[in-house]
Design an enzyme around this catalytic site. Structure first.
Site, PDB file in Angstrom:
ATOM      1  N   THR A 138      -9.032   0.430 -10.367  1.00  0.00           N
ATOM      2  CA  THR A 138      -8.231  -0.716 -10.136  1.00  0.00           C
ATOM      3  C   THR A 138      -8.130  -1.835 -10.931  1.00  0.00           C
ATOM      4  O   THR A 138      -9.006  -2.088 -11.808  1.00  0.00           O
ATOM      5  CB  THR A 138      -8.752  -1.164  -8.747  1.00  0.00           C
ATOM      6  N   ARG A 170       0.992  -1.047  -0.128  1.00  0.00           N
ATOM      7  CA  ARG A 170      -0.095  -0.118  -0.218  1.00  0.00           C
ATOM      8  C   ARG A 170       0.935   1.307  -0.008  1.00  0.00           C
ATOM      9  O   ARG A 170       2.107   1.196   0.477  1.00  0.00           O
ATOM     10  CB  ARG A 170      -0.795   0.104   1.358  1.00  0.00           C
ATOM     11  N   ASP A 225      -8.095   8.106  -0.315  1.00  0.00           N
ATOM     12  CA  ASP A 225      -8.678   6.887   0.693  1.00  0.00           C
ATOM     13  C   ASP A 225      -8.712   7.223   2.299  1.00  0.00           C
ATOM     14  O   ASP A 225      -9.235   6.797   2.915  1.00  0.00           O
ATOM     15  CB  ASP A 225      -8.209   5.568   0.421  1.00  0.00           C
ATOM     16  N   GLU A 248      -4.007   7.737  -4.172  1.00  0.00           N
ATOM     17  CA  GLU A 248      -4.478   7.091  -2.989  1.00  0.00           C
ATOM     18  C   GLU A 248      -4.650   7.724  -1.803  1.00  0.00           C
ATOM     19  O   GLU A 248      -5.533   7.145  -1.241  1.00  0.00           O
ATOM     20  CB  GLU A 248      -3.714   5.742  -2.960  1.00  0.00           C
TER      21      GLU A 248
HETATM   22  N1  GLU Z   1      -8.419   3.131  -3.522  1.00  0.00           N
HETATM   23  C1  GLU Z   1      -9.056   1.865  -3.435  1.00  0.00           C
HETATM   24  C2  GLU Z   1      -8.975   0.882  -2.469  1.00  0.00           C
HETATM   25  O1  GLU Z   1      -7.660   0.875  -1.808  1.00  0.00           O
HETATM   26  C3  GLU Z   1      -9.210   1.200  -4.582  1.00  0.00           C
HETATM   27  C4  GLU Z   1      -9.060   2.067  -5.869  1.00  0.00           C
HETATM   28  C5  GLU Z   1     -10.651   1.796  -6.459  1.00  0.00           C
HETATM   29  O2  GLU Z   1     -10.873   0.734  -6.705  1.00  0.00           O
HETATM   30  O3  GLU Z   1     -11.497   2.760  -6.373  1.00  0.00           O
HETATM   31  O4  GLU Z   1      -9.690   0.156  -1.879  1.00  0.00           O
END
Ligand code: GLU
Length: 615
Positions: free
Chosen positions: A423, A112, A465, A462
């Site tokens: 993703t 990550r 998130d 990222e």
């Molecule tokens: N940022 C998302 C996660 O780590 C993945 C990206 C997405 O699929 O939108 O859960």
């Protein structure tokens, strides 16, 4: 050369000829990549499922040459960095789950992204809004400020994940594993409708950066369907990693250029997008480490389900929902009742995800309680078999549970869901019985929109998130060096100690529901694995409405209405697609056969392949 690869190469050669001779294909012509894809393949000697035939062919090539599942997974992932550059690549992060046949153990790598060391708690507060009347200021808008920014770029973990996976389980060096991807980046691939549409969906963002528009909008437009897309800059970056290892990414000139692109995004003079600058430095890149981690584990109907422990919420949330559903006869009830139970269990597990899960290096995450069968049994008390609970539902109490129904529920949780549909996921098995399940991302489709100038890859966004506004009691608050909470759920299921099913999906927080629903479809509802993947999906993430694909609403909307579920169609402001996830899976059949399953139509259809059709 595998048959599929030969056919693709032939198509590539023909199209290259037509393009160079000026006879460009009409964008309305048939989608070339879709004609060469099979969503299901059954056979022996190894198998792969990805969203893309070039990536699946790369894995098969490695397996045929004697590489194992870890080698092939890295080769496929690197190729996805070429052909699916808006979903994944070396500018992002992900989670790698591996079943090692020799030890019989499942291990994981947490790759990550991390927050830069200088990232302040108020990084997502717009400084322009801080006034004497509003000293705390107000957050940037999620779109466009946060998603297209340097401030949301985390330290990429993907190159280090590849290196660690090869070191821990593979037989190839990084240079060998990158070879198929370098070949595809150099000779090019045929642009399909999905690639063109994803480019168009991102046009405004890509136009904001000189580097990005040069690479992905040549001549000011998205590449035409049927044209050849080459990425010589990415080929050169991969060659650099092949020759010098990931030190050339986490240090040296490339690290300095990444930091520069984050701190001073290469904006075009004409863009109207604000593009807040970020905090990432070369020292952050030098300090980045992937983590070897124990997987999460629950048992469901006698199967051992292994997933990704925090910093992803995938393993605990899928696991808790399975523990809740394990208390019901999901196979014996009518379809609408089973779907109702699935939706309710998912909402409860999401309530606990929101309250308890963050990066365990920074917050105390009760992983053992969340995946404890007894806790699931207690949470199952909240499922009314005939009525949907009012959402959001309250989280459970992980400090005091005994499997008995609690007297009174706690206060409802605050729920907010800003994750997007993006993703990519891949599944690989080899002839020795090893299995790789790998989900990787650059966050939303197109990531931050920032290509590192001259290097051929996009940086992630990222860090969106994280929770946007700092709250010391929130497990997913921003902290320097921290991993934002993920939903990625690469999952490997064993039956009597041997692989039974491996699966995963893209799709933001719907990753969790997609993986959960597919498991239920396969294990409880009598579907084959290809059917379980193809079936229409719905996601209940502890929000007032259930998000569902239009096909799901058509099929089950009327049946679920009497339970009190309100279904709203999926799709978001960023993408033209109304789909949930694009999953991949491999089922391990009796007698050693492998059944690889990809999407028949979502994201343009995926690609399943096997090494040989017969034993
Ligand atoms: N940022 C998302 C996660 O780590 C993945 C990206 C997405 O699929 O939108 O859960």
């Amino acid at each position: 050369m595998p048959e599929m690869r030969r056919r693709l190469a032939a198509i590539t050669a023909v199209l290259a000829l037509s393009v160079t001779s000026g006879a460009a294909l009409s964008p309305a012509s048939a989608d070339p990549r879709s004609t060469d894809k099979a969503a299901t393949a059954t056979g022996y000697g190894g198998a792969v499922s990805t969203v893309d035939p070039e990536a699946s062919a790369a894995a098969i090539e490695v397996l045929r040459k004697g590489g194992n599942a870890a080698d092939a997974a890295v080769a496929a992932a690197a190729t996805l960095g070429v052909t699916e550059p808006y979903s994944a690549g070396i500018g992002g992060g992900g989670y790698f789950v591996y079943y090692d046949a020799q030890s019989g153990e499942v291990g994981t790598i947490d790759g990550r992204e991390t927050a830069p060391a200088a990232m302040p708690h108020d990084a997502f507060i717009d400084p322009a809004t801080v006034t004497p009347q509003n000293p705390a200021g107000s957050p940037y808008r999620f779109t466009p400020e946060l998603v297209t920014s340097g401030v949301s770029v985390g330290v990429p973990g993907t190159p280090a994940t590849w290196e660690r996976a090869l070191e821990r389980w593979g037989t190839l060096g990084l240079g060998e594993a990158l070879k198929p991807a370098i070949k595809v980046a150099t000779r090019g691939f045929v642009v399909d409708r999905t690639f063109r549409q994803q480019t168009l969906d991102n046009k405004l963002r890509f136009e904001a950066f000189t580097s990005t528009s040069k690479l992905f909008l040549p001549g000011g437009d998205a590449p035409a369907v049927g044209s050849i897309f080459r990425n010589h800059e990415l080929a050169a970056t991969y060659r650099l990693l092949a020759e010098r290892g990931t030190d050339a990414f986490y240090g040296g000139a490339l690290a300095a250029e990444i930091a520069d692109a984050v701190q001073s995004p290469p904006k075009t003079a004409t863009t109207g997008l604000p593009v807040p600058a970020g905090h990432l430095t070369a020292a952050d890149l030098a300090a980045y480490r992937v983590l070897d981690q124990a997987p999460s584990h629950v048992t469901y109907r006698g199967l051992d389900v292994y997933g990704m422990a925090p910093s992803s919420s995938g393993g605990t949330t899928v696991g808790e929902a399975l523990n809740i559903l394990g208390t019901f006869d999901m196979a014996g009830m009518p379809t609408a009742n089973a779907l109702h139970h699935y939706l309710e269990a998912s909402a409860l597990a999401f309530a606990d995800r929101g309250k308890y899960v963050g990066d365990p290096a920074f917050v105390d995450v009760p992983t053992a309680a969340l995946t404890d069968e007894l806790f699931g049994k207690e949470r199952a008390c909240e499922v009314d078999p005939l009525h949907a609970a009012t959402k959001p539902v309250a989280p459970g109490d992980v400090t005091a549970y005994d499997g008995a129904c609690p007297a009174a529920a706690a206060a409802p949780a605050e729920e907010r869901d800003t994750e997007n549909i993006s993703t990519t996921n891949l599944t690989v098995a080899d002839k020795w019985g090893n299995v790789a399940e790998y989900t990787l991302t650059i966050e939303q489709t197109g990531g931050s929109g920032i290509v590192v100038p001259g290097r051929g890859f996009l940086l992630n966004n990222e860090l969106t998130d994280f929770s946007t506004v700092y709250n010391a009691g929130d497990p997913n608050r921003i902290d320097p060096g921290k991993r934002p909470r993920s939903s990625m759920s690469p999952t490997i299921i064993l039956k009597e100690g041997k692989p039974f099913l491996a699966l995963g999906s893209p799709g933001g927080s719907t990753i969790i529901t997609t993986v959960l629903q597919a498991i239920l479809n396969r294990v409880d509802r009598g579907m084959s694995t290809p059917q379980a993947i193809a079936a229409p999906r719905a996601a209940q993430r502890n929000t007032p409405n259930v998000t569902a694909e239009p096909e799901f609403i058509t099929a089950y909307g009327n049946q679920l209405a009497p339970f009190g579920h309100t279904l709203v169609p999926s799709g978001d402001a960023f993408t033209s697609a109304a789909e949930i996830g694009a999953a991949t899976a491999i089922e391990f059949l009796p007698g050693g056969a492998l059944l690889a399953a990809a999407e028949p139509s979502r994201r343009g259809g995926g690609s399943a392949m096997v090494v040989t059709a017969s034993p």
